[in-house]
Design an enzyme around this catalytic site. Structure first.
Site, mmCIF file in Angstrom:
data_model
loop_
_atom_site.group_PDB
_atom_site.id
_atom_site.type_symbol
_atom_site.label_atom_id
_atom_site.label_comp_id
_atom_site.label_asym_id
_atom_site.label_seq_id
_atom_site.Cartn_x
_atom_site.Cartn_y
_atom_site.Cartn_z
ATOM 1 N N GLY A 240 -20.621 37.079 31.417
ATOM 2 C CA GLY A 240 -21.702 37.959 30.984
ATOM 3 C C GLY A 240 -22.820 37.149 30.332
ATOM 4 O O GLY A 240 -22.567 36.181 29.621
ATOM 5 N N TYR A 242 -26.507 36.368 28.104
ATOM 6 C CA TYR A 242 -26.981 36.565 26.732
ATOM 7 C C TYR A 242 -27.876 37.789 26.579
ATOM 8 O O TYR A 242 -27.807 38.519 25.603
ATOM 9 C CB TYR A 242 -27.798 35.348 26.275
ATOM 10 C CG TYR A 242 -26.991 34.159 25.842
ATOM 11 C CD1 TYR A 242 -26.151 34.221 24.730
ATOM 12 C CD2 TYR A 242 -27.085 32.949 26.521
ATOM 13 C CE1 TYR A 242 -25.422 33.119 24.323
ATOM 14 C CE2 TYR A 242 -26.358 31.841 26.119
ATOM 15 C CZ TYR A 242 -25.525 31.934 25.016
ATOM 16 O OH TYR A 242 -24.798 30.844 24.618
ATOM 17 N N SER A 273 -17.521 36.250 28.016
ATOM 18 C CA SER A 273 -18.872 36.229 27.452
ATOM 19 C C SER A 273 -19.454 34.821 27.528
ATOM 20 O O SER A 273 -18.723 33.829 27.528
ATOM 21 C CB SER A 273 -18.853 36.671 25.985
ATOM 22 O OG SER A 273 -18.390 35.618 25.148
ATOM 23 N N ASP A 274 -20.785 34.736 27.609
ATOM 24 C CA ASP A 274 -21.424 33.463 27.300
ATOM 25 C C ASP A 274 -21.152 33.190 25.827
ATOM 26 O O ASP A 274 -20.762 34.080 25.070
ATOM 27 C CB ASP A 274 -22.924 33.509 27.607
ATOM 28 C CG ASP A 274 -23.489 32.133 27.950
ATOM 29 O OD1 ASP A 274 -22.891 31.121 27.530
ATOM 30 O OD2 ASP A 274 -24.535 32.066 28.621
ATOM 31 N N TRP A 275 -21.354 31.948 25.417
ATOM 32 C CA TRP A 275 -20.926 31.548 24.075
ATOM 33 C C TRP A 275 -21.787 32.219 22.999
ATOM 34 O O TRP A 275 -22.995 32.041 22.956
ATOM 35 C CB TRP A 275 -20.969 30.024 23.973
ATOM 36 C CG TRP A 275 -19.659 29.370 24.322
ATOM 37 C CD1 TRP A 275 -19.002 28.439 23.564
ATOM 38 C CD2 TRP A 275 -18.824 29.588 25.470
ATOM 39 N NE1 TRP A 275 -17.805 28.077 24.178
ATOM 40 C CE2 TRP A 275 -17.676 28.773 25.339
ATOM 41 C CE3 TRP A 275 -18.902 30.414 26.580
ATOM 42 C CZ2 TRP A 275 -16.638 28.748 26.284
ATOM 43 C CZ3 TRP A 275 -17.884 30.390 27.531
ATOM 44 C CH2 TRP A 275 -16.775 29.569 27.367
#
Length: 742
Positions: A240, A242, A273-275
């Protein structure tokens, strides 16, 4: 490997590797050997038993990072951590478990592969499969379960900081490169994590910008590669993004994650998720995310950690919901044999075979933009000296910038490539020419999410300039290595303009003045303003951040051992304001960005608006010439469920064996809806020997001619006449065929 890969002959290197009832009629038996394996449901009984034995805390531990690149396992039940690796250019070096500093190991060197733009420039799906399979072996050698790649967002603006990593401005080329890459990777018992889903097309304000795209544009431009990754490539994981989409963050976006990804496309894998891209607990879980990853705060403070335990205990989230997400994760771990994986692929890393894989991709990625008077390939007869000029002749790009790089023992620079390939009788006169310098205020600031990336010092150093001029003056031929690098083109910032940094344009002008036999080689991942350079030089070559063997591949092209066959995967504009996102004043936006150009992205805009680019989409020259002959379709009238079969002969009319890319574009001039002047719907890369012809067949399912109808939420194929244009760029059309759809 369960499904043994069939080796394809040179004549079918253009094959489309995919599977499924919609695409089976496009494939030869050899091509059908490449299939994306569906995530199995045969593990469900084992998974249910494991879940029944887990505590709530153990389950939730699997839903968030417990180190920088792992999510939790349950050791007592034999459930390992899910081990991830960054990898757009190869497997990232090991870093510490709780911060970004390198782990300092000596066994985490890897092969540096060409960046995504270079891979797309091959226009060769076999190279995409080779990339995936080779990289998959490296991941397994490092005991990884998931590659955080490929990145397949559309190149919407030439200024994009990650354009070098992304593949194309075109959704069709994008998906046809992405699918075989994913298949090759996952054949090695590794999950692809396809990113960044979706509409993540700028670094500027990426953490919060709210992207507004009309539904037809979303479906026709920004989603096709993701859809193909799921339906054809059978990707096991999606990342996903940001940004927000229509008001909701994409890691908690019910429409994108549940309704489209899972309900429409049937995705059965995990969404990561992206970080640090998660913003809520219950909403994130309910709306489709499975694993939250991030940069350090204590891992138990993540939204899907202690806060989720509290949400379950308070009744806000049910344990049934938790079990659903745990089951998805366990299913993918079983799929790649991380659990019960006695015959899991073992892999190998930084081997000569993998360096050769990187070489083959790099050699086909290089694009010949200009070649007046046969300036290239270099003639060695009587050649006594070559001036090699430019910081980029020695610059290494495996590491650098804000994005993930590769720690490698081999990165052949352009200078080293020429030293390796030129005979010892030819003297190389090297001069740095320009200095890579940045404004002091900009140092250490690469991570700012900004539209004005690293600010360069563009004044030439007088001593360096003179050294370069003298080298050129005293050499038979000069080669200037200009362009960019991965400190200037970087994740987390977009460029402010297209100018060539570090005073390179002036350097090129001064060198040309003393030696007209000057070749310019651009090394970069995204378009630059090279109008003046293109006018002044007789030979212009475009290379990329092109992997461990990039310098050898480049030298082989310059010397004619390899006939260049790369084609641009995006449009090179004459002016930034000619590009659609800039012409419509809709980049970068502030808190929100509206994609005002709609479906007219990239060449669709230039061709429809009749704006002349500097170099068009799909463009690339060769050291030989090709003729397209006898173009015809197998029928004149087709029903909506059929496939159009277009055949053409490609004849090599020059003096060198080489590869050509046949590109097929479709258009409908009397459509009742707005359409682009032409859209890519097929391509084939074919090797042709001098004086001979090769037949090429391109299959176009009629459904590829559909547009997305917003009123009915359906893809509709309009009946009527369609023109199928065959050429070797979007602007160089050789043959046209008219077909009718009833």
């Amino acid at each position: 490997m369960k499904n043994k890969i069939l080796q394809l002959s040179a004549l079918i290197v253009f094959a489309v590797f995919t599977t499924g009832k919609n695409y089976g009629q496009n494939l030869t038996p050899a091509q059908k050997a490449y299939v994306g394996k569906e995530i199995g449901t045969g593990f469900d009984a084992k998974i249910d038993k494991l879940i029944s034995q887990m505590t709530l805390e153990e389950k939730i531990g699997m839903l968030h990072g417990n180190s920088m690149f792992t999510s939790g396992g349950v050791k007592r039940l034999g459930i390992p951590e899910l081990k991830m690796a960054d990898g757009p250019l190869g497997v990232r070096e090991e870093i510490s478990r709780d911060n970004w500093s390198p782990a300092g190991l000596t066994n985490d060197f890897a092969t540096y592969y060409p960046a995504g733009g270079g891979l797309a420039a091959t226009w060769n799906v076999e190279m995409a499969h080779k990339f995936g399979a080779s990289l998959g072996e490296e991941l397994r050698a490092r005991d990884k379960d998931m590659l955080l790649s490929p990145a397949i967002n559309i190149v919407r603006t030439p200024l994009g900081g990650r354009t070098y990593e992304y593949m194309s401005e075109d959704p069709f080329l994008n998906k046809k490169i992405a699918v075989p890459l994913i298949v090759g990777l996952q054949e090695k018992d590794v999950m692809a994590c396809v990113k960044h889903y979706a509409a993540n097309n700028q670094e500027t304000n990426r953490d919060f910008v709210d992207v507004q795209i009309d539904e037809r544009t979303l479906r026709e431009i920004y989603l096709p590669a993701f859809e193909a990754s799921v339906k054809e490539g059978k990707a096991y994981s999606i990342m996903g993004a940001y940004n927000k989409f229509r008001g909701e963050y994409l890691c908690e976006n019910d429409y994108m994650l549940n309704k489209i990804l899972r309900d429409e496309w049937g995705f059965k894998g995990v969404v990561v998720s992206d970080w640090a891209a998660v913003h809520s607990t219950a909403k994130t879980l309910k709306n489709g995310l499975d694993i939250e990853m991030g940069t350090p705060k204590p891992f138990n403070e993540f939204f899907l950690a202690d806060k989720l335990i509290a949400a379950v205990k308070s009744g806000e989230v049910s344990e049934t919901e938790i079990n659903l997400h745990v089951k998805r994760i366990l299913r993918t771990l079983f799929q790649v044999k991380a659990i019960d994986g006695g015959n899991r692929a073992k892999g190998s890393i930084a081997t000569e075979a993998h360096y050769q894989d990187a070489y083959k991709i790099a050699a086909e990625a290089i694009v010949l933009l200009k070649n007046e008077n046969n300036a290239l390939p270099l003639k060695l007869d009587g050649l006594k000296s070559v001036a090699v000029i430019g910081n980029n002749a020695t610059k290494k790009n495996a590491l650098g910038g804000f994005g993930a790089g590769v720690k490698t023992k081999r990165e052949v620079t352009p200078l080293e490539g020429l030293q390796n390939r030129l005979p010892s009788s030819v003297k190389i006169n090297y001069a740095e020419g320009y200095l890579e310098r940045y404004e002091e205020k900009n140092k250490g600031n690469l991570g700012n999410i900004t539209s004005s990336g690293p600010v360069t010092i563009d004044q030439l150093d007088e001593a360096k300039l003179q050294e370069a001029v003298e080298a050129a003056k005293n050499s038979d031929v000069a080669i200037i290595f200009a362009g960019s690098n991965r400190d200037y083109e970087t994740e987390a910032s977009d460029r402010s303009d297209l100018h060539l940094p570090f005073g390179q344009e002036e350097l090129i002008k001064k060198v040309l003045a003393v030696n007209p036999k000057t070749i310019v080689v651009m090394i970069a991942g995204a378009p630059f303003d090279i109008n003046e350079v293109s006018k002044k030089t007789s030979a212009l070559v475009w290379s990329w951040f092109n992997g461990s063997e990039g310098g050898n591949a480049l030298a082989d092209v310059l010397l004619g051992k390899v006939n260049p066959s790369g084609k641009l995967p995006w449009t090179m504009p004459k002016n930034l304001m000619d590009s659609p996102a800039h012409a419509t004043n809709s980049f970068p936006g502030d808190k929100a960005v509206n994609y005002a150009e709609g479906i007219l992205v990239g060449y669709r805009w230039f061709d429809t608006k009749k704006i002349e680019p500097l170099y068009p989409f799909g463009y690339g020259l060769s050291y030989t010439s090709f003729a397209f002959e006898n173009a015809k379709a197998n029928k004149t009238v087709y029903a909506s469920g059929e496939t159009i079969s277009v055949s053409i002969n490609v004849k090599n009319t020059g003096k060198t064996d080489g590869k050509e890319v046949v590109q097929l574009y479709a258009s409908k001039s009397d459509s009742k809806v707005t359409r682009a002047a032409k859209e890519l719907k097929g391509f084939r890369k074919v090797f042709v020997k001098v004086g001979s012809s090769q037949p090429v067949t391109i299959q176009v399912p009629v459904k590829e001619l559909a547009y997305y109808d917003v009123a009915s939420n359906k893809w509709i194929v309009e009946p009527g006449k369609y023109t199928l244009s065959l050429g070797n760029s979007s602007r160089d059309i050789k043959k046209e065929i008219v077909v009718n759809i009833k």
